[in-house]
Structures are given as C-alpha cells and as structure tokens.
Scaffold this motif. Sequence first.
Motif, mmCIF file in Angstrom:
data_model
loop_
_atom_site.group_PDB
_atom_site.id
_atom_site.type_symbol
_atom_site.label_atom_id
_atom_site.label_comp_id
_atom_site.label_asym_id
_atom_site.label_seq_id
_atom_site.Cartn_x
_atom_site.Cartn_y
_atom_site.Cartn_z
ATOM 1 N N LEU A 97 0.415 -1.195 -0.193
ATOM 2 C CA LEU A 97 0.530 -0.529 -0.103
ATOM 3 C C LEU A 97 1.401 1.180 0.023
ATOM 4 N N ASN A 98 1.761 1.153 0.330
ATOM 5 C CA ASN A 98 2.576 2.256 0.565
ATOM 6 C C ASN A 98 3.718 2.800 -0.624
ATOM 7 N N THR A 99 3.773 1.405 -0.891
ATOM 8 C CA THR A 99 4.321 1.561 -2.610
ATOM 9 C C THR A 99 3.691 2.423 -3.862
ATOM 10 N N PHE A 100 2.447 1.592 -3.100
ATOM 11 C CA PHE A 100 1.422 2.740 -4.378
ATOM 12 C C PHE A 100 1.382 3.784 -4.365
ATOM 13 N N ASP A 120 -0.071 7.745 -6.027
ATOM 14 C CA ASP A 120 -1.011 8.715 -5.323
ATOM 15 C C ASP A 120 -0.202 10.379 -5.323
ATOM 16 N N TRP A 121 0.564 9.606 -5.107
ATOM 17 C CA TRP A 121 1.266 12.041 -4.924
ATOM 18 C C TRP A 121 1.536 12.795 -5.950
ATOM 19 N N ILE A 122 1.827 11.567 -6.999
ATOM 20 C CA ILE A 122 2.352 11.796 -8.610
ATOM 21 C C ILE A 122 0.748 12.178 -9.714
ATOM 22 N N ILE A 123 -0.549 11.118 -9.068
ATOM 23 C CA ILE A 123 -1.202 11.810 -9.498
ATOM 24 C C ILE A 123 -2.382 12.755 -8.817
ATOM 25 N N GLU A 124 -1.823 13.350 -7.635
ATOM 26 C CA GLU A 124 -3.458 14.374 -6.837
ATOM 27 C C GLU A 124 -3.480 15.069 -7.650
#
Length: 422
Positions: A91-94, A98-102
């Motif tokens: 989950l933390n790797t994914f 998340d950080w990129i596409i937010e």
Amino acid sequence: MHIFKFGGASVKNAENIKNVLQIIELHKQEQLLIIVSAIGQTTNKLEELLNSFFYRQGTHLQLFDEIKQFHFQVLDELFEDKNHPIFDDVLNTFVEIDWIIEEDPQDPYDYLYDQIVSIGEMVSTKILSAYFETCGLPTKWIDVRNYIHTDNTYRDARVDWEKTEIAIQRDIPAMIQSSIPITQGFIGGTSENFTTTLGREGSDYTAAIFAACLNARALTIWKDVPGILNADPKWFSSTELIPELSYIDAIELSYYGANVIHPKTIKPLENKEIPLYVRSFINVSGSGTRIHKTTESLSVPSFIFKVNQALISILPNDFSFIVEDNLSHIFNAFHKHKVKINMMHNSAVSFSVSVDNHEDQVTALIEELRKDFSVSYLPNLELVTIRYYNQETIDRVLVNKEVILEVKDLYTCQMLIRDKAS
C-alpha cells in the motif's frame, strides 16, 4: 552464481508465484540472484493509467484502483495472515503514484512514465520476497536503483557500467552467501536518485547486467514457451525448438524483432562468455535453448513477422542525390521522434524504410521530413525476416502475398509484403 529472471507471465497470479517458488526450491543449493518483472499485465495497465492522467482522459483513478485491487487479491491468496507487514508495504509503495496523480501533470511524459510504470516491479518483488520468506526461503529484497546506475534518458536510460559494476561487486557477493537476493528488472537510478527505465521489456537486460558484473556461471530466463522457436506459433502451425544458437544469431534474431530475448541482453553475456538459457516455467524438466559461444549456425531457418508496418520513402525535393548530409538529417529526425527503423533501402535518389506504424510518432516524423523532402507513406504492411533463408522458405511466406520491398544479404532476407488484390 546463477542469475534467474522471471517475466510477468511467470508471476501473473498467486498460482504462478507458487510455481516460481518451486523452481527456486529445486535450485536453492546454488548461489542465486532473482530478477522479477511486474506481475502479469501490470506494466500495460500502468501505461494506460499514465496516458489517462497525462492526457486528462479522466479514467486514471479507476485504473489505479483496479491495479491495486488486483495486487491485493494476489496478496490475499498468498498470505493466510492478513496482518502480515507486506500488505502495508505494498500500500505504501502505491502511495508513490498517489503523490504524482493528485495534481495535474507538471513534468514531461517520459519522466512521469519512469516514476509511475516502475512501481509495478517494486511491488512484485516485495510480494515475492515476503512470500518466499514465509515459506522458509531465505531471501533479501534489494532496490535495483542502488545498483544499476544510469543517465537521465528517461524510458531508455543508458547504463553507467563503471559505477554499476562497482556497486554490484561491493554488496551482492556477500549477500548471496547467506540469502537469495530478489530485485527488479527494467529499472535503474540516476545520480539525483530519480528512477529510470531501460526500455520496454528491459528486465532481460537487467539480468544480463547483473550476470556480467558478477561473472555469473549462467543466466536463465524463464518463459511460457519451451525455449526459442524458429517461428512464432501465432503464424505457423508447425514450429521447431532451437536447442542452441550462437550469440551472433541470437543478437540478429532479437534485432530483427524476435520477442523471446530483449535486443540489449546478449552483448554483455557474450563479452564475458556467459551462457544464456531460455527455459519454460511450465515444463521445468525441458532443456530449453542454450545461447553460447559456438561457430555452429542455426540448424533451421527462422522466421520473424512484424505486422502494422508502414513504408516511408524519402526523396529530395530538387531531385538531387541522397547523400551523407541528407541521411544525417533524416536519421536525426527518426531519432528525435523515436521511430525505430526495421528495414532500410537506399538508392541514388531515394531512401526507404519500414517502421512500426505508431500513428502519433510517424505522423510527426513525416510532417518534419516534408519540410525538406518529398515523402510518401504506405501503411497496412507486414515485414517478414527469414534468417538462413532459401527459396523454399521465401515461397512459404509469400502465398497470396505481394512483395513491396525486399532486402537480402548472405544470411538474411527481409520482405515488406501485403495481401494480393483479389
């Protein structure tokens, strides 16, 4: 020391991952290092996610959710303990995606490609390493970005061989004494700690890099085919396994488009005379294909088909000759637009090539070339390459076909063909 590389098909689901464990168990008395690709079609899915995000198509969040759900389904099937740390680790790797596409895309496409698509390998290797540990196999997950050092050419990074060899030889031999290191294919890292990738299907190349730097005894690539065949079963109902072939023939076949081995893979192995085995993870008792130093040529003709080809013919506007200045300008344009030439033929007044017909890249290339040249474009073609051809093999592939362009040398025949008009 033996390097094993497992592709996406070999780890496409929980059942296949368990099969990989069985293969490693058979060889655990050897000193092993394992290279693993992304699970199944994850790389394709991450490419779809990136395209949706970058071109603002609006489906990237849904795609991302599907990718995560798929991986957690695999975890559920592998791990009885649902509180195992691997669930949080994945989950933390994914979260890196998340950080990129937010926010809206701020960086160039190729840079974003490497940061997003590389997550597939990071997740797959963490899952395999954790699962093997629970089954009693002593493994050590390592981040390949600490070892394969590259420049900043995103999506097709160039390896800094000196820095890479120093890093690998510094750490890996000691690790292998007490554990089986598991790391990612396809990925490298820059001096600024940015992630790069080595080109599509670059995991084979990763394995060859480690093999060369460690002077490995052998490299085995585990596939869903019995070895290297003399033709793609999609095109021929009857194919033959090639039990062995030389480095040169392997390089030629991969250069012309054979899909079994990545084109960059062979040369580092040839330099160190390290044999490469292509074996089936479905039938592990099969001997597969051995690629090694030999003067023997292929025992059977080999056929390579590439569909969706386009013929681009380039002529000077003033009907002068195609000379070195013209060719330099033409090749620079192909490089700029990342259009790979699969076959070429030049005469005094024209230069003709066959390329994969990726519409956006080819359209932009032709627009640029037409500023200085007269350019014709013919799509919907097929390219057939026959290594160690004869007239019988040529006739075999030309049934109901017509030849648009043909190039031959002593060992290889290439023909750009299309269906005959009815």
